[in-house]
Motif scaffolding. Structure first.
Motif, PDB file in Angstrom:
ATOM      1  N   LYS A 156     -11.697  -4.214   4.212  1.00 46.40           N
ATOM      2  CA  LYS A 156     -10.878  -4.813   5.281  1.00 46.40           C
ATOM      3  C   LYS A 156      -9.748  -3.875   5.692  1.00 46.40           C
ATOM      4  O   LYS A 156      -9.436  -3.750   6.877  1.00 46.40           O
ATOM      5  CB  LYS A 156     -10.297  -6.150   4.814  1.00 46.40           C
ATOM      6  CG  LYS A 156     -11.311  -7.255   4.733  1.00 46.40           C
ATOM      7  CD  LYS A 156     -10.666  -8.517   4.200  1.00 46.40           C
ATOM      8  CE  LYS A 156     -11.715  -9.536   3.805  1.00 46.40           C
ATOM      9  NZ  LYS A 156     -11.124 -10.667   3.092  1.00 46.40           N
ATOM     10  N   GLY A 157      -9.122  -3.231   4.705  1.00 45.97           N
ATOM     11  CA  GLY A 157      -8.053  -2.272   5.005  1.00 45.97           C
ATOM     12  C   GLY A 157      -8.555  -1.091   5.809  1.00 45.97           C
ATOM     13  O   GLY A 157      -7.900  -0.641   6.758  1.00 45.97           O
ATOM     14  N   ASP A 176     -11.311  -6.025  -0.222  1.00 47.38           N
ATOM     15  CA  ASP A 176      -9.933  -5.666   0.121  1.00 47.38           C
ATOM     16  C   ASP A 176      -9.874  -4.270   0.729  1.00 47.38           C
ATOM     17  O   ASP A 176      -9.240  -4.054   1.757  1.00 47.38           O
ATOM     18  CB  ASP A 176      -9.036  -5.709  -1.121  1.00 47.38           C
ATOM     19  CG  ASP A 176      -8.867  -7.113  -1.684  1.00 47.38           C
ATOM     20  OD1 ASP A 176      -9.087  -8.075  -0.928  1.00 47.38           O
ATOM     21  OD2 ASP A 176      -8.525  -7.221  -2.876  1.00 47.38           O
ATOM     22  N   TYR A 184       0.808  -1.209   0.000  1.00 50.83           N
ATOM     23  CA  TYR A 184       0.000   0.000   0.000  1.00 50.83           C
ATOM     24  C   TYR A 184       0.850   1.271   0.000  1.00 50.83           C
ATOM     25  O   TYR A 184       0.318   2.366  -0.150  1.00 50.83           O
ATOM     26  CB  TYR A 184      -1.000   0.006   1.152  1.00 50.83           C
ATOM     27  CG  TYR A 184      -0.393   0.006   2.534  1.00 50.83           C
ATOM     28  CD1 TYR A 184      -0.082   1.208   3.169  1.00 50.83           C
ATOM     29  CD2 TYR A 184      -0.150  -1.179   3.210  1.00 50.83           C
ATOM     30  CE1 TYR A 184       0.456   1.225   4.442  1.00 50.83           C
ATOM     31  CE2 TYR A 184       0.390  -1.181   4.472  1.00 50.83           C
ATOM     32  CZ  TYR A 184       0.701   0.027   5.089  1.00 50.83           C
ATOM     33  OH  TYR A 184       1.241   0.036   6.338  1.00 50.83           O
ATOM     34  N   GLY A 196      -8.016  -2.860  -5.768  1.00 52.56           N
ATOM     35  CA  GLY A 196      -8.575  -4.078  -5.201  1.00 52.56           C
ATOM     36  C   GLY A 196     -10.087  -4.048  -5.141  1.00 52.56           C
ATOM     37  O   GLY A 196     -10.717  -3.014  -5.307  1.00 52.56           O
ATOM     38  N   THR A 220     -15.254   3.395   2.422  1.00 47.76           N
ATOM     39  CA  THR A 220     -14.988   2.463   1.314  1.00 47.76           C
ATOM     40  C   THR A 220     -15.763   2.875   0.067  1.00 47.76           C
ATOM     41  O   THR A 220     -15.208   2.907  -1.039  1.00 47.76           O
ATOM     42  CB  THR A 220     -15.385   1.025   1.724  1.00 47.76           C
ATOM     43  OG1 THR A 220     -14.654   0.661   2.896  1.00 47.76           O
ATOM     44  CG2 THR A 220     -15.080   0.035   0.612  1.00 47.76           C
TER      45      THR A 220
END
Length: 184
Positions: free
Chosen positions: A95-96, A92, A74, A88, A134
């Protein structure tokens, strides 16, 4: 010809370069902003992951030199940003973001923007904050932070002098050794 002085000088340069990268990462764009000056550092993992592991090699008299930097994946996304159409999958990124929202300095920075965000929240509780973030990243992308270039700009002018000085010392040593062989 071993060029030990050159190898030592390049090792010193790469250590200093990693240090500058860490300073650039830590300073970030929010440095000195009223308690929010953590720059681009959340967990510290990216800074810890910056490595120039291998012994440097230089292309000189048939030899090859290559200096590589490795880091968490990242790191490049943080530097270059993220186009909303690439990157992603939702899982992905989500979750990050969930992980990112668990870091104390991130929570401290975001408290004013996200009322109710606090340390120790479960993933389910954090989803209230993570989902909109997100979605925004998928819609608008992620703005580039450009933390690598300042360190590179600071370090690159130094490399020429470092190499020149080290080569001069190596050549001086080599001539002295050749002289001993001829005279010996």
């Amino acid at each position: 010809m071993a060029f030990d002085k050159l190898v030592d000088a390049l090792n010193g340069f790469r250590k200093e370069y990693v240090k500058e990268l860490n300073l650039s990462l830590a300073g970030g764009s929010s440095a000195g902003s009223g308690g929010q000056g953590q720059g681009h550092t959340a967990s510290g993992k990216l800074g810890e992951s910056l490595r120039l592991d291998k012994q440097p090699k230089i292309k000189l008299f048939g030899q090859v030199y290559r200096m590589q930097i490795s880091m968490e994946g990242y790191g490049i996304i943080l530097d270059e940003g993220r186009d909303p159409t690439k990157g992603g999958g939702s899982g992905d990124v989500y979750k990050g973001i969930l992980q990112w929202l668990k870091y104390p300095n991130v929570v401290e920075r975001l408290k004013g923007r996200f009322k109710g965000l606090k340390l120790g929240m479960s993933d389910d509780e954090l989803s209230v904050f993570a989902r909109p973030i997100t979605n925004k990243i998928h819609r608008e992308g992620y703005k580039a932070k450009k933390w690598i270039k300042p360190a590179t700009n600071k370090m690159m002018p130094k490399i020429g002098n470092i190499v020149e000085t080290a080569l001069a010392e190596d050549i001086e040593i080599t001539f002295a050794e050749i002289k001993k062989l001829i005279e010996g």
